[in-house]
Design a protein around this motif. Structure first.
Motif, PDB file in Angstrom:
ATOM      1  N   GLY A 257       0.818  -1.212   0.000  1.00  0.00           N
ATOM      2  CA  GLY A 257       0.000   0.000   0.000  1.00  0.00           C
ATOM      3  C   GLY A 257       0.854   1.267   0.000  1.00  0.00           C
ATOM      4  N   LYS A 258       1.991   1.199   0.702  1.00  0.00           N
ATOM      5  CA  LYS A 258       2.866   2.381   0.763  1.00  0.00           C
ATOM      6  C   LYS A 258       3.709   2.507  -0.508  1.00  0.00           C
ATOM      7  CE  LYS A 258       3.177   2.526   5.733  1.00  0.00           C
ATOM      8  NZ  LYS A 258       3.658   1.605   6.745  1.00  0.00           N
ATOM      9  N   THR A 259       4.054   1.380  -1.096  1.00  0.00           N
ATOM     10  CA  THR A 259       4.933   1.404  -2.274  1.00  0.00           C
ATOM     11  C   THR A 259       4.144   1.707  -3.542  1.00  0.00           C
ATOM     12  OG1 THR A 259       6.292  -0.274  -1.205  1.00  0.00           O
ATOM     13  CG2 THR A 259       6.623   0.024  -3.565  1.00  0.00           C
ATOM     14  N   CYS A 260       2.973   1.093  -3.666  1.00  0.00           N
ATOM     15  CA  CYS A 260       2.182   1.214  -4.896  1.00  0.00           C
ATOM     16  C   CYS A 260       0.783   1.723  -4.525  1.00  0.00           C
ATOM     17  CB  CYS A 260       2.068  -0.138  -5.592  1.00  0.00           C
ATOM     18  SG  CYS A 260       3.652  -0.873  -5.981  1.00  0.00           S
ATOM     19  N   PRO A 261       0.673   2.993  -4.099  1.00  0.00           N
ATOM     20  CA  PRO A 261      -0.620   3.474  -3.607  1.00  0.00           C
ATOM     21  C   PRO A 261      -1.724   3.453  -4.665  1.00  0.00           C
ATOM     22  CG  PRO A 261       0.950   5.287  -3.849  1.00  0.00           C
ATOM     23  CD  PRO A 261       1.720   4.024  -4.034  1.00  0.00           C
ATOM     24  N   GLY A 262      -1.376   3.676  -5.906  1.00  0.00           N
ATOM     25  CA  GLY A 262      -2.383   3.627  -6.973  1.00  0.00           C
ATOM     26  C   GLY A 262      -2.909   2.214  -7.161  1.00  0.00           C
ATOM     27  N   LYS A 263      -1.998   1.271  -7.235  1.00  0.00           N
ATOM     28  CA  LYS A 263      -2.406  -0.128  -7.401  1.00  0.00           C
ATOM     29  C   LYS A 263      -3.276  -0.553  -6.216  1.00  0.00           C
ATOM     30  CE  LYS A 263       1.620  -1.777 -10.075  1.00  0.00           C
ATOM     31  NZ  LYS A 263       2.714  -2.744 -10.139  1.00  0.00           N
ATOM     32  N   GLU A 264      -2.917  -0.081  -5.035  1.00  0.00           N
ATOM     33  CA  GLU A 264      -3.644  -0.515  -3.845  1.00  0.00           C
ATOM     34  C   GLU A 264      -5.042   0.111  -3.780  1.00  0.00           C
ATOM     35  OE1 GLU A 264      -3.776   1.079  -0.303  1.00  0.00           O
ATOM     36  OE2 GLU A 264      -4.496  -0.778   0.587  1.00  0.00           O
ATOM     37  N   LYS A 265      -5.096   1.441  -3.992  1.00  0.00           N
ATOM     38  CA  LYS A 265      -6.380   2.144  -3.810  1.00  0.00           C
ATOM     39  C   LYS A 265      -7.322   1.969  -4.991  1.00  0.00           C
ATOM     40  CE  LYS A 265      -5.092   5.841  -0.645  1.00  0.00           C
ATOM     41  NZ  LYS A 265      -3.676   5.496  -0.418  1.00  0.00           N
ATOM     42  N   LEU A 266      -6.771   1.939  -6.201  1.00  0.00           N
ATOM     43  CA  LEU A 266      -7.642   1.953  -7.377  1.00  0.00           C
ATOM     44  C   LEU A 266      -7.774   0.583  -8.035  1.00  0.00           C
ATOM     45  CD1 LEU A 266      -6.385   5.381  -8.779  1.00  0.00           C
ATOM     46  CD2 LEU A 266      -8.428   4.944  -7.405  1.00  0.00           C
ATOM     47  N   TYR A 267      -7.045  -0.399  -7.545  1.00  0.00           N
ATOM     48  CA  TYR A 267      -7.188  -1.755  -8.084  1.00  0.00           C
ATOM     49  C   TYR A 267      -7.343  -2.755  -6.938  1.00  0.00           C
ATOM     50  CZ  TYR A 267      -6.826  -5.448 -11.549  1.00  0.00           C
ATOM     51  OH  TYR A 267      -7.110  -6.531 -12.358  1.00  0.00           O
TER      52      TYR A 267
END
Ligand code: SF4
Length: 379
Positions: A257-267
């Protein structure tokens, strides 16, 4: 006498520490070489006008990314037109530079230079970076290690950004008909579209155009973000893709979540895992890869991730973390040699346990030692 293990350990040390050299070093080299064209990232602190090679050839078929760093025991000197590697003041090894693809310099029918459209991976694998954008940058949620936007707006701006079907077909014919090197695989990488319609138009359509002209038909590997609708995974296979990678990057859920916030929040982490399992069912066991970046989480977590994926018939596709200047993690330290060797030793044992596991490329690649481990270079 040096062994393949020594050469692999040298690569590990060069990726961990980087290597120093004067900015104009390669202007003193009289031969030609394949220079870094900055397709998606810029890892060395050099200016575009300073031509530097994309990779160094270390011997034993092993190549390494060239990461220029100032605080490192490694340095390069050109002496008698040879590239000499030094460890502090001691001569260590003579290195070779990669050869420029023979088809570079050719122009497509509309005047586009082929090197503005073909992205060579490693030392010689041709491919394309389709849709070199990612909507996570606009949402201010890019992955911490990624410098795609900054690089393509600066050092990489000579690259074509829109792939029309005519150009991709023509470029594919050119490199397939050139006898410079045997081409066992075409490597495709893509940025991230916000919608599946955009994905169909900007990614799947050019892949199909490329596949249609491929003669002979050869494996096509795709590294991409998984689509929203998993049905597009079937469409990618129908378009000609033979193996696919969806890189989770980090196995630990919280660090993801901290490294890839877009992947985490939007996928989402869970949807990402589901997409890998769906792809495994479409492409078959060990035809799907999941990349983890070594050095962004504790080594035990990366090792657990490797086991998790191999047990599910999903291959590993590692990347050893290196800082990209224009990325959020631009000042983060590289993983130590010990950390890299810890993961590598565990991976070596896992490859013995899962003999069906393979690497994406049948050759050494610049920022990973997957191939070297799979070849048994650490034994
Ligand atoms: S998904 Fe992450 S790694 Fe991929 S292009 Fe976007 S920011 Fe970069």
């Amino acid at each position: 006498m040096t062994s393949k293990r020594d050469t692999t350990e040298l690569k590990v040390s060069l990726l961990s520490n980087g290597v120093n050299f004067p900015l104009d070093l390669f202007e003193r080299y009289s031969g030609d070489f394949y220079e870094n064209l900055y397709v998606y990232g810029k890892t060395s602190r050099v200016k575009k006008e300073h031509r530097i090679p994309q990779v160094l050839l270390l011997g034993d078929g092993v190549i390494s990314a060239l990461l220029r760093r100032e605080n490192t025991p490694w340095s390069l000197r050109i002496e008698e037109n040879k590239v000499n590697l030094y460890h502090n003041s001691t001569h260590f090894r003579v290195l070779e530079l990669p050869e420029k693809p023979a088809y570079f310099g050719k122009l497509l029918g509309d005047g586009t230079p082929i090197e503005s459209i073909v992205a060579v991976a490693g030392e010689d694998t041709p491919g394309y970076f389709l849709f070199p954008q990612c909507y996570y940058f606009d949402k201010k949620l890019p992955c911490g290690f990624c410098s795609l936007k900054g690089t393509r707006n600066n050092e990489g701006k000579h690259f074509v950004t829109e792939y029309n079907e005519g150009n991709i077909s023509e470029a594919t014919r050119i490199f397939q008909n050139d006898d410079w090197r045997h081409i066992p695989l075409i490597s495709l990488t893509t940025g991230t579209t916000e919608t599946d319609d955009e994905n169909r138009e900007k990614i799947i359509k050019p892949i199909k155009a490329m596949y249609d002209v491929c003669d002979p038909k050869i494996p096509i590997h795709l590294l991409a973000h998984p689509p929203n609708d998993f049905g597009l995974i079937d469409e990618l296979k129908e378009a000609g893709v033979t193996t696919i990678a969806f890189n989770l990057e980090v196995f630990d859920r919280e660090i993801f979540g901290k490294t890839c916030p877009g992947k985490e929040k939007l996928y989402g982490y869970d949807k990402w895992i589901d997409s890998l399992e769906y792809a495994r069912n479409v492409f078959g066991d060990f035809n799907v890869y999941c990349g983890l970046v070594w050095g962004l989480e504790p080594p035990e977590s990366t090792i657990n991730g490797h086991r998790y994926f191999l047990e599910r018939g999903i291959n590993l596709a590692s990347n050893i973390f290196h800082t990209d200047q224009k990325s959020v993690f631009g000042n983060m330290p590289h993983p130590s040699e010990n950390l890299i060797m810890k993961i590598a030793t565990a991976q070596d044992k896992m490859y013995d346990e899962f003999p069906e596991a393979t690497t994406i490329f049948p050759v050494s690649m610049r920022s990973t030692i997957d191939w070297e481990i799979r070849q048994g270079y650490l034994k």
